[in-house]
Scaffold this motif. Structure first.
Motif, PDB file in Angstrom:
ATOM      1  N   MET A 290      28.324 204.844   5.245  1.00 45.73           N
ATOM      2  CA  MET A 290      27.229 205.435   6.011  1.00 45.73           C
ATOM      3  C   MET A 290      26.085 205.863   5.094  1.00 45.73           C
ATOM      4  N   THR A 291      26.452 206.443   3.949  1.00 45.39           N
ATOM      5  CA  THR A 291      25.429 206.866   2.991  1.00 45.39           C
ATOM      6  C   THR A 291      24.613 205.677   2.514  1.00 45.39           C
ATOM      7  N   ARG A 292      25.323 204.553   2.233  1.00 48.02           N
ATOM      8  CA  ARG A 292      24.633 203.347   1.760  1.00 48.02           C
ATOM      9  C   ARG A 292      23.688 202.814   2.842  1.00 48.02           C
ATOM     10  N   LEU A 293      24.139 202.860   4.098  1.00 47.38           N
ATOM     11  CA  LEU A 293      23.300 202.397   5.198  1.00 47.38           C
ATOM     12  C   LEU A 293      22.050 203.248   5.342  1.00 47.38           C
ATOM     13  N   LEU A 294      22.218 204.566   5.257  1.00 47.82           N
ATOM     14  CA  LEU A 294      21.058 205.450   5.361  1.00 47.82           C
ATOM     15  C   LEU A 294      20.085 205.210   4.211  1.00 47.82           C
ATOM     16  N   GLU A 295      20.623 204.937   3.041  1.00 49.63           N
ATOM     17  CA  GLU A 295      19.771 204.664   1.882  1.00 49.63           C
ATOM     18  C   GLU A 295      18.969 203.379   2.110  1.00 49.63           C
ATOM     19  N   GLU A 296      19.635 202.352   2.645  1.00 52.28           N
ATOM     20  CA  GLU A 296      18.948 201.089   2.932  1.00 52.28           C
ATOM     21  C   GLU A 296      17.834 201.307   3.969  1.00 52.28           C
ATOM     22  N   LEU A 297      18.123 202.126   4.983  1.00 55.27           N
ATOM     23  CA  LEU A 297      17.120 202.394   6.014  1.00 55.27           C
ATOM     24  C   LEU A 297      15.932 203.150   5.441  1.00 55.27           C
ATOM     25  N   ARG A 298      16.201 204.118   4.557  1.00 56.28           N
ATOM     26  CA  ARG A 298      15.101 204.869   3.936  1.00 56.28           C
ATOM     27  C   ARG A 298      14.240 203.945   3.085  1.00 56.28           C
ATOM     28  N   ASN A 299      14.874 203.081   2.305  1.00 56.00           N
ATOM     29  CA  ASN A 299      14.119 202.136   1.480  1.00 56.00           C
ATOM     30  C   ASN A 299      13.286 201.190   2.348  1.00 56.00           C
ATOM     31  N   ALA A 300      13.905 200.733   3.453  1.00 52.11           N
ATOM     32  CA  ALA A 300      13.189 199.815   4.343  1.00 52.11           C
ATOM     33  C   ALA A 300      11.966 200.491   4.952  1.00 52.11           C
ATOM     34  N   LEU A 301      12.128 201.738   5.411  1.00 48.84           N
ATOM     35  CA  LEU A 301      10.991 202.457   5.990  1.00 48.84           C
ATOM     36  C   LEU A 301       9.898 202.690   4.954  1.00 48.84           C
ATOM     37  N   ARG A 302      10.297 203.019   3.711  1.00 50.79           N
ATOM     38  CA  ARG A 302       9.307 203.242   2.662  1.00 50.79           C
ATOM     39  C   ARG A 302       8.522 201.966   2.373  1.00 50.79           C
ATOM     40  N   ASN A 303       9.212 200.836   2.309  1.00 50.97           N
ATOM     41  CA  ASN A 303       8.540 199.573   2.033  1.00 50.97           C
ATOM     42  C   ASN A 303       7.633 199.147   3.183  1.00 50.97           C
ATOM     43  N   ILE A 304       8.061 199.426   4.432  1.00 48.46           N
ATOM     44  CA  ILE A 304       7.221 199.092   5.592  1.00 48.46           C
ATOM     45  C   ILE A 304       5.950 199.936   5.578  1.00 48.46           C
ATOM     46  N   ARG A 305       6.086 201.235   5.260  1.00 48.56           N
ATOM     47  CA  ARG A 305       4.912 202.120   5.216  1.00 48.56           C
ATOM     48  C   ARG A 305       3.956 201.727   4.100  1.00 48.56           C
ATOM     49  N   SER A 306       4.464 201.081   3.059  1.00 45.50           N
ATOM     50  CA  SER A 306       3.586 200.702   1.952  1.00 45.50           C
ATOM     51  C   SER A 306       2.650 199.563   2.311  1.00 45.50           C
ATOM     52  N   ALA A 307       2.950 198.837   3.389  1.00 42.17           N
ATOM     53  CA  ALA A 307       2.078 197.735   3.828  1.00 42.17           C
ATOM     54  C   ALA A 307       1.870 197.842   5.332  1.00 42.17           C
ATOM     55  N   PRO A 308       1.103 198.843   5.782  1.00 41.80           N
ATOM     56  CA  PRO A 308       0.968 199.094   7.226  1.00 41.80           C
ATOM     57  C   PRO A 308       0.313 197.944   7.990  1.00 41.80           C
ATOM     58  N   SER A 309      -0.632 197.243   7.369  1.00 37.98           N
ATOM     59  CA  SER A 309      -1.298 196.144   8.081  1.00 37.98           C
ATOM     60  C   SER A 309      -0.314 195.003   8.355  1.00 37.98           C
ATOM     61  N   VAL A 310       0.524 194.701   7.364  1.00 35.02           N
ATOM     62  CA  VAL A 310       1.537 193.658   7.557  1.00 35.02           C
ATOM     63  C   VAL A 310       2.498 194.079   8.663  1.00 35.02           C
ATOM     64  N   ALA A 311       2.923 195.329   8.642  1.00 35.21           N
ATOM     65  CA  ALA A 311       3.852 195.828   9.659  1.00 35.21           C
ATOM     66  C   ALA A 311       3.229 195.763  11.051  1.00 35.21           C
ATOM     67  N   ALA A 312       1.955 196.122  11.170  1.00 38.29           N
ATOM     68  CA  ALA A 312       1.288 196.119  12.474  1.00 38.29           C
ATOM     69  C   ALA A 312       1.203 194.711  13.048  1.00 38.29           C
ATOM     70  N   VAL A 313       0.805 193.748  12.187  1.00 40.18           N
ATOM     71  CA  VAL A 313       0.715 192.360  12.655  1.00 40.18           C
ATOM     72  C   VAL A 313       2.085 191.850  13.070  1.00 40.18           C
ATOM     73  N   ALA A 314       3.114 192.162  12.270  1.00 40.61           N
ATOM     74  CA  ALA A 314       4.469 191.712  12.578  1.00 40.61           C
ATOM     75  C   ALA A 314       4.950 192.297  13.898  1.00 40.61           C
ATOM     76  N   ILE A 315       4.738 193.590  14.111  1.00 43.33           N
ATOM     77  CA  ILE A 315       5.211 194.247  15.327  1.00 43.33           C
ATOM     78  C   ILE A 315       4.502 193.695  16.562  1.00 43.33           C
ATOM     79  N   LEU A 316       3.189 193.505  16.464  1.00 44.79           N
ATOM     80  CA  LEU A 316       2.445 192.961  17.606  1.00 44.79           C
ATOM     81  C   LEU A 316       2.891 191.538  17.926  1.00 44.79           C
ATOM     82  N   THR A 317       3.135 190.746  16.882  1.00 45.66           N
ATOM     83  CA  THR A 317       3.597 189.373  17.087  1.00 45.66           C
ATOM     84  C   THR A 317       4.946 189.358  17.794  1.00 45.66           C
ATOM     85  N   ILE A 318       5.867 190.189  17.313  1.00 40.57           N
ATOM     86  CA  ILE A 318       7.200 190.252  17.922  1.00 40.57           C
ATOM     87  C   ILE A 318       7.104 190.756  19.357  1.00 40.57           C
TER      88      ILE A 318
END
Length: 816
Positions: A1-29
């Motif tokens: 569980m700890t490893r999963l939470l760590e992966e989720l935190r890293n994923a959220l941090r990386n997504i926040r580092s490129a908000p324009s890419v995330a926005a385009v991806a989310i709208l496309t999906i």
């Protein structure tokens, strides 16, 4: 569980580092998943849950009669009773029919849709009353016009009685007859027609009272007005029940040969019934499911391309992780986690979009008399489908960038030069392949939409054999009154005379079966003197009861003989007019005028032959058809439609018709008053849905493909900044740079267009049966799609080209 939470935190941090890419991806999906979830909710309500609120709906089947030629036909009340009383492998056999009623007193009525059903309807479906009760044992017998009781829906109880329990036991006047409310159906139960919303249910044995026809309709085996449902007995299969039903139909065809000779029967799953909303909606929705799948694949390719760019930009990060001991699998899991978070967010947006679009199907419905179309609710199956799409998109879209990132070479990354880290040829080829796949999928969607649009336009261009332009229609239901046939005749003649006195109105007629309407028309079993039908030939011929002047007002030419006149009434010699196909099929090599045709228990004399028209679909082949004077046959339960031809505004003609009707009888129900051109559009309902929604989906796919192409070219220009600067420093002109970038874009588009065209050609045979006057390999459609793609490709090149031609050579050469 700890490893999963760590992966989720890293994923959220990386997504926040490129908000324009995330926005385009989310709208496309959201666009792709939302479209597919919407279509699935429609499909679910038609196929997976055609009887909402019913217990074990998969055990409910439809029983249909079949004509001698195998065509599906409805059943009579007497035939229904024989099926109900003699079948062992099905039980709770129920007959039903949807009907529009006039509810209220004479001075204040409203149109309400309900179902007339035999007493076992609720037992068949296994639903329980929300309040009160359903039909009792005494109310399920075959005694006609003895049980004036009604069960109302939850929605009707809420809208009319504010959910007051005291509504049970009160009187509801239906077609001027008082009915006692005995119960309220549970919330979520809307009747037996998938997608349609009925407001109440009355015993089928009240049919004569409701239609003011007496008892004859339920005592005549030729009066086939009803559909049937039944529940399979425990352990019985559909195939076994079908054999039993057919065997019984064979015995009935002998015992009641005068009405049932050659009539068979079959058992079908409810969603395959020919007399339901599925019969109209199923094929268009299936096509849309396929188109939605194509759009979803484009979304995956677009998202993969976007993530590949992002993964390339993070090459140094991945190389460091690998150098510090991370495994390729851990890198791939990190990328998949990031993509899954984007997919879940996009899918949630798609769910909101599907909720907004759930009611959109009714926007395409023809404007004819039918119940409200219920949107498919976003129930558990739709939510699961939405979640499944999110996972699918995450897996497919993250596969390519994850493999690329997990195979990153530390040495290769360190040797790359350029401020942004020039990518290797393998990455560029991957991105090019993804764009090619997007373009190919867009071509498939565009070709499908183009073929259906051209087919729809070809169908619209067909001459129907009559002139609907300048004609106003208005339908009357005389069953809501106490008029007898003579009173209906007097009313119609007076209304016709009053309308003809109005300025601009050049012709008025009426009939009981509008051509190219939504209800399928009416037929009669006939016998033609001197003609011997084949053993399996269907002699149930469609017909229309028309007033004098009908052919002139509808501009249907009479090829031979005379028109009907006002002397053709119930006391005169029975006459009819046949169309050309009727004469070719049944009266070949004989004089048409003077021939005898038997129907309604009497012999009719042919007095005219009319030009062939289109009667059910504009794409149909010539059909035998005949016309009978409405004054000789008409009964009030048939209902009728006025045709008012005007040289002026059709809307003004409709207003005149309403005004004159109200002046003659304010309580008479008039509905679906509209231009005939709009009414007959119902015959193209399925084609219109397919063409319209396929066009929308293909445009979404094209937009996504253009975004992918733009992304590749923009990234390519950014990566080749130094190269382009060097070329310009050595004397290359802006035109040469433009050519370099545009050529790359057109190459990708050309390859994708070729691949997509080949696939579209290969799959075209599946569409051939759904197209009219259009070949699946229609060259015009393929050329048009190619030109559109070329234009879109050039548009996608515009911004990267502009950037490329404005590169300052000195700045580009100082990048490193």
């Amino acid at each position: 569980m700890t490893r999963l939470l760590e992966e989720l935190r890293n994923a959220l941090r990386n997504i926040r580092s490129a908000p324009s890419v995330a926005a385009v991806a989310i709208l496309t999906i959201a666009a792709g998943v939302g479209a597919n979830t919407t279509i699935f909710s429609w499909m679910r309500s038609l196929l997976l849950d055609p009887l909402p609120g019913a217990a074990q709906p998969e055990r409910v089947v439809a029983i249909e009669n079949t004509a001698p030629d195998g065509a599906p036909i409805t059943t009579s009340y007497l035939d229904f009773r024989d099926f109900r009383d003699n079948l062992k492998l099905v039980h709770d056999v129920t007959a039903y029919r949807g009907y529009v009623f006039s509810v209220g007193d004479a001075t204040n009525t409203e149109r309400v849709w309900g179902e007339i059903a035999s007493g076992g309807l609720f037992d068949l479906l296994g639903v329980k009353p929300e309040a009160g009760r359903f039909f009792s044992a005494e109310e399920r017998d075959d005694v006609q016009n003895a049980h004036a009781v009604v069960v109302i829906s939850h929605g009707y109880s809420k809208s009319r009685y504010r959910s007051d329990p005291a509504a049970v036991g009160t009187i509801l006047r239906i077609n001027r007859t008082p009915f006692t409310i005995i119960g309220v159906a549970p919330e979520g139960f809307h009747g037996v027609q998938a997608g349609l919303d009925y407001e109440f249910w009355v015993p089928l044995t009240m049919y004569g009272q409701l239609t003011h026809t007496g008892v004859w309709m339920l005592e005549d085996r030729n009066a086939r007005n009803f559909m049937m449902l039944a529940r399979l007995a425990p352990g019985a299969t559909t195939e076994q029940a079908r054999a039993e039903v057919q065997a019984l139909a064979n015995r009935m065809s002998v015992a009641d040969a005068d009405s049932n000779q050659g009539i068979g029967a079959t058992v079908l799953p409810v969603w395959q019934s020919h007399f339901s909303t599925q019969a109209t909606m199923l094929t268009p929705v299936e096509i849309l499911m396929g188109a939605g799948g194509v759009v979803l694949l484009i979304v995956c390719a677009n998202l993969a391309n976007l993530l590949l760019v992002r993964a390339t930009a993070r090459a140094k990060e991945f190389s460091v992780r690998l150098a510090l001991g991370a495994t390729p699998r851990q890198v791939a899991v990190q990328l998949f986690t990031e993509t899954l978070l984007l997919s879940i967010t996009g899918a949630f947006g798609g769910l909101i979009l599907a909720y907004w679009l759930g009611d959109s199907l009714r926007w395409l419905l023809p404007r004819v008399a039918m119940p409200v179309m219920r949107p498919g609710p976003l129930a558990g199956q739709a939510l699961a489908f939405n979640a499944g799409l999110a996972v699918f998109v995450a897996v497919v879209a993250s596969l390519v960038p994850a493999l690329h990132a997990s195979r990153t070479s530390i040495n290769e990354v360190l040797k790359r030069s350029g401020r942004s880290g020039t990518t290797g040829g393998g990455t560029n080829r991957l991105r090019g392949l993804l764009v090619i796949s997007e373009v190919a999928l867009a071509v498939i969607a565009l070709v499908g939409a183009g073929l259906f649009i051209k087919s729809l336009e070809s169908a619209r261009a067909i001459d129907p054999g009559f002139s609907p332009d300048g004609v106003a229609l208005a339908q009357f239901d005389f069953s809501t009154t106490s008029y007898d046939a003579q009173q209906v005749d007097n009313f119609c003649r007076r209304l016709r005379e009053r309308l003809l006195e109005r300025p601009g109105i050049t012709g008025v007629s009426y009939d009981d079966s509008v051509q190219l309407g939504f209800n399928g028309g009416n037929w009669e079993t006939v016998e033609v003197e001197g003609y011997v039908p084949g053993r399996t030939e269907n002699m149930k011929i469609y017909r229309d009861l028309v007033s004098p002047g009908y052919f002139d007002s509808m501009k249907i030419p009479l090829v031979e003989g005379r028109d009907f006149d006002w002397r053709d009434d119930v006391n005169s010699q029975k006459v009819l007019i046949v169309n050309q196909e009727f004469a070719r099929r049944f009266l070949a090599n004989r004089l048409v005028i003077g021939s005898k045709v038997h129907g309604w228990g009497e012999w009719f004399t042919v007095v005219g032959m009319a030009h062939d028209s289109k009667y059910h679909r504009v794409t149909e082949s010539p059909q035998p058809y005949f016309y009978v004077p409405i004054r000789q046959i008409f009964r009030p339960e048939y209902g009728l439609t006025f045709h008012v031809r005007t040289s002026g505004s059709v809307n003004e003609a409709i207003q005149a018709l309403r005004a004159e009707t109200s002046a003659m009888d304010p309580a008479l129900t008039i509905f679906d008053a509209e231009p005939m051109t709009e009414y007959i559009a119902a015959s193209l309902f399925g084609a219109k849905i397919a063409a319209t929604l396929l066009s929308v989906l293909s445009c979404v796919g094209l937009l996504l493909a253009a975004m992918g192409l733009y992304g590749v070219l923009a990234y390519s220009v950014a990566q080749r900044t130094q190269e382009i600067g060097l070329r310009m420093a050595l004397g290359a002109s802006a035109a040469e740079v433009l050519k370099l970038v545009v050529r790359q874009g057109l190459q990708l588009t050309f390859v994708g267009a070729v691949v997509g065209s080949v696939v579209a050609l290969a799959s075209g045979r599946f569409l051939s049966s759904l197209l009219y006057a259009v070949r699946p390999a229609d060259p015009f459609t393929f050329v048009a799609v190619s030109l559109v793609l070329t234009a879109i490709a050039l548009l996608a090149c515009a911004i990267p080209v502009r950037r490329a031609t404005r590169i300052d050579p000195m700045v580009a050469l100082r990048y490193e």
